[in-house]
Design an enzyme around this catalytic site. Structure first.
Site, PDB file in Angstrom:
ATOM      1  CG  ASN A  11     -75.985  95.523   7.539  1.00 47.02           C
ATOM      2  OD1 ASN A  11     -75.507  96.317   8.343  1.00 47.02           O
ATOM      3  ND2 ASN A  11     -75.698  95.559   6.246  1.00 47.02           N
TER       4      ASN A  11
ATOM      5  CB  SER B 294     -72.083  92.601   1.881  1.00 46.45           C
ATOM      6  OG  SER B 294     -73.113  93.567   1.883  1.00 46.45           O
ATOM      7  CD  GLU B 295     -71.810  97.917   3.887  1.00 46.37           C
ATOM      8  OE1 GLU B 295     -70.648  98.033   4.329  1.00 46.37           O
ATOM      9  OE2 GLU B 295     -72.201  98.436   2.829  1.00 46.37           O
TER      10      GLU B 295
HETATM   11 ZN   LIG Z   1     -76.213  99.512   3.047  1.00 44.57          ZN
END
Ligand SMILES: [Zn+2]
Length: 219
Positions: free
Chosen positions: A30, A74-75
């Site tokens: 990401n 999600s990070e």
């Molecule tokens: Zn990752």
């Protein structure tokens, strides 16, 4: 809000670049950028090839979604904590590229064995302690291992690069990936020789101040 809109376009383009450069598989990995006091981050699980600036998510650094129709990556705790702790950082890229991740899996740092790596990264890339993906603990471990450096490996997971611009972090990820592969090859020849710290600092200073057209631009 004009600045945030521009940042959305640039983050969407960076996500595509990350895929084109082979640094991520499918939708893993990401990218984000600071936008005023908030951040623009790519959404979770969408096809990077089809990403549009309207798909981007704007979050504040406390984790509240301010704009966007999708869930953020999600990070996001990792991205937010880096922006909170590192005022000099305006862009964060997280990849699962094969050779950098090989070092993350072996939990071995990537050393200053190549000149371009030394110029761009300026020091070895250390490995953060293991934590579950997307967790606050992973964010804390990464920030602790990152310190003032420009990249860190996430144990058994991947790479995170931080920098002033999205172009900087893409370059950092590419140079680290290349150096990880070169190190593996050099190990077949008896192991790489690490560049002297004094020379690494000189190379890094040269890159920051004089490489390419930088000196002229600064005049
Ligand atoms: Zn990752």
């Amino acid at each position: 809000m004009l600045e945030t809109e521009k940042t959305k376009e640039r983050v969407a383009l960076s996500a595509k670049n990350m895929l084109d450069e082979g640094l991520v598989v499918e939708t893993w990995g990401n990218v984000s950028a600071r936008a005023e006091e908030n951040m623009v981050i790519a959404p979770s699980g969408l096809d990077y090839k089809k990403l549009n600036f309207t798909d981007m998510v704007v979050m504040d650094l406390h984790g509240n979604v301010l704009e966007g129709k999708w869930k953020p990556s999600s990070e996001h705790p990792l991205h937010r904590l880096i922006y909170q702790r590192r005022k000099d950082v305006n862009a964060v890229m997280h990849t699962h590229s094969i050779y950098a991740t090989t070092f993350a899996v072996a939990r071995k740092e990537i050393l200053t064995v190549v000149e371009d790596f030394s110029q761009v990264v300026g020091g070895s890339v250390k490995v953060a302690d293991y934590a579950m993906p997307g967790s606050h603990k992973l964010a804390v471990n990464c920030v602790e291992a990152l310190q003032d450096n420009s990249a860190v490996l996430i144990a058994n997971h991947g790479l995170v690069a931080v920098g002033k611009t999205l172009e900087d972090v893409l370059l950092t990820c590419k140079v680290i990936e290349k150096t990880a592969l070169i190190t593996l090859y050099a190990n077949m020849l008896g192991g790489p020789v690490v560049i002297d710290e004094k020379h690494v600092q000189k190379l890094h200073k040269y890159f920051k101040e004089q490489y390419g057209q930088r000196k002229q631009e600064n005049k």
